[in-house]
Write a protein that holds these residues in place. Structure first.
Motif, PDB file in Angstrom:
ATOM      1  N   GLU A   1       7.308 -17.459  -5.420  1.00  0.00           N
ATOM      2  CA  GLU A   1       7.527 -16.005  -5.861  1.00  0.00           C
ATOM      3  C   GLU A   1       7.846 -16.011  -7.373  1.00  0.00           C
ATOM      4  OE1 GLU A   1       5.652 -13.864  -3.591  1.00  0.00           O
ATOM      5  OE2 GLU A   1       7.246 -12.644  -3.740  1.00  0.00           O
TER       6      GLU A   1
ATOM      7  N   HIS B   1       5.643 -18.613  10.718  1.00  0.00           N
ATOM      8  CA  HIS B   1       4.452 -18.557   9.891  1.00  0.00           C
ATOM      9  C   HIS B   1       3.185 -18.697  10.881  1.00  0.00           C
ATOM     10  CE1 HIS B   1       7.116 -19.988   6.803  1.00  0.00           C
ATOM     11  NE2 HIS B   1       6.282 -19.645   5.869  1.00  0.00           N
TER      12      HIS B   1
ATOM     13  N   ASN C   1       0.376 -14.872   8.196  1.00  0.00           N
ATOM     14  CA  ASN C   1       1.395 -13.828   8.327  1.00  0.00           C
ATOM     15  C   ASN C   1       2.660 -14.483   8.716  1.00  0.00           C
ATOM     16  OD1 ASN C   1      -0.466 -11.519   8.452  1.00  0.00           O
ATOM     17  ND2 ASN C   1      -1.110 -12.413  10.486  1.00  0.00           N
TER      18      ASN C   1
ATOM     19  N   LEU D   1       4.664 -10.066   7.108  1.00  0.00           N
ATOM     20  CA  LEU D   1       4.487 -10.218   5.724  1.00  0.00           C
ATOM     21  C   LEU D   1       3.098 -11.003   5.626  1.00  0.00           C
ATOM     22  CD1 LEU D   1       7.897 -10.711   4.663  1.00  0.00           C
ATOM     23  CD2 LEU D   1       6.796  -8.395   4.571  1.00  0.00           C
ATOM     24  N   LYS D   2       2.230 -10.527   4.530  1.00  0.00           N
ATOM     25  CA  LYS D   2       1.087 -11.464   4.287  1.00  0.00           C
ATOM     26  C   LYS D   2       1.636 -12.435   3.151  1.00  0.00           C
ATOM     27  CE  LYS D   2      -1.814  -8.752   6.443  1.00  0.00           C
ATOM     28  NZ  LYS D   2      -2.782  -9.281   7.742  1.00  0.00           N
ATOM     29  N   PHE D   3       1.101 -13.910   3.409  1.00  0.00           N
ATOM     30  CA  PHE D   3       1.136 -14.654   2.118  1.00  0.00           C
ATOM     31  C   PHE D   3      -0.002 -15.376   2.022  1.00  0.00           C
ATOM     32  CE2 PHE D   3       1.272 -18.653   4.255  1.00  0.00           C
ATOM     33  CZ  PHE D   3       1.597 -18.196   5.857  1.00  0.00           C
TER      34      PHE D   3
ATOM     35  N   ARG E   1       3.163 -17.268  -2.533  1.00  0.00           N
ATOM     36  CA  ARG E   1       3.407 -15.904  -2.815  1.00  0.00           C
ATOM     37  C   ARG E   1       3.206 -14.986  -1.631  1.00  0.00           C
ATOM     38  NH1 ARG E   1       4.970 -13.791  -7.743  1.00  0.00           N
ATOM     39  NH2 ARG E   1       4.423 -15.537  -9.625  1.00  0.00           N
ATOM     40  N   LEU E   2       3.931 -13.824  -1.726  1.00  0.00           N
ATOM     41  CA  LEU E   2       3.803 -12.729  -0.778  1.00  0.00           C
ATOM     42  C   LEU E   2       2.685 -12.017  -1.114  1.00  0.00           C
ATOM     43  CD1 LEU E   2       7.400 -12.046   0.030  1.00  0.00           C
ATOM     44  CD2 LEU E   2       5.781 -12.941   1.819  1.00  0.00           C
TER      45      LEU E   2
ATOM     46  N   TYR F   1       1.536  -8.375  -1.316  1.00  0.00           N
ATOM     47  CA  TYR F   1       2.233  -6.987  -0.890  1.00  0.00           C
ATOM     48  C   TYR F   1       1.125  -6.100  -0.607  1.00  0.00           C
ATOM     49  CZ  TYR F   1       6.719  -8.781  -2.391  1.00  0.00           C
ATOM     50  OH  TYR F   1       7.693  -9.605  -2.383  1.00  0.00           O
TER      51      TYR F   1
END
Lengths: 126, 126
Positions: free
Chosen positions: A40, A64, A86, A97-99, A122-123, A125
């Motif tokens: 991040e 994950h 995810n 959360l998507k990554f 990285r997430l 958003y």
């Protein structure tokens, strides 16, 4: 028979995320002194700093699930493994959360498997 | 003074997406014979195949906007550039698509800038 890039990528991801999701400190042997992690936007180098960051993330449990994987050969026997997926933190299965994440794997000396030279997380958003 | 990895990454992305969004065929000089593109899971190798794919995508106009960039050194002077961003196709500004993309840049011979060895593109579906 040598494993194909896709086979290596798949086996690596299975091992990496299974280890991440059960005992993050056990990821240390996958990194070497020159290994870099961007998490991040924060940068870390070397096994101690990288695993220090990963073990101090703000959740107790995590799972994950990769939804896509792309693998390409790079240089010197390296492989670029690009994953989207995810991530469920602390059991919030209704709010995954998507990554996306890229690993650059390098072959170990004497055929000793692969280690991670580059790791970018990285997430994504919504 | 040598450009830092972040400066190289930023200049590359500005050039790459500006060219992509105005004249995709002009991307060809950035790729070499061993260059690989993975586009939504489809694989292409070499400038002709890669630019052939990029110029045949199913939209007339496109605009990329990077929202994050991470850059790490790799091997032999290479740089891994990892981007997340928004993509507006055919002017649908109210419905931007999320994407993530990794570029592995290698230095050209004789200081002739960088070329793209690895290129992985994925849309991130909400």
């Amino acid at each position: 028979k040598m494993a194909s890039p896709d086979e290596v990528g798949k086996a690596f991801l299975m091992h990496y995320y299974q280890t991440f999701d059960t005992s993050r400190e056990a990821l240390a042997p996958l990194y070497q002194a020159q290994s870099c992690l961007s998490f991040e936007g924060q940068q870390f180098q070397g096994p101690a700093a990288i695993v220090g960051k990963l073990t101090n993330l703000g959740f107790k449990t995590v799972a994950h699930q990769a939804t896509s994987m792309d693998v390409q050969p790079t240089v010197a026997g390296g492989l670029l493994v690009f994953v989207c997926g995810n991530l469920v933190a602390d059991g919030e299965a209704e709010r995954p959360l998507k990554f996306s994440q890229a690993f650059h794997l390098m072959p170990g000396e004497g055929g000793a498997g692969y280690w991670v030279l580059n790791d970018v997380f990285r997430l994504n958003y919504g």
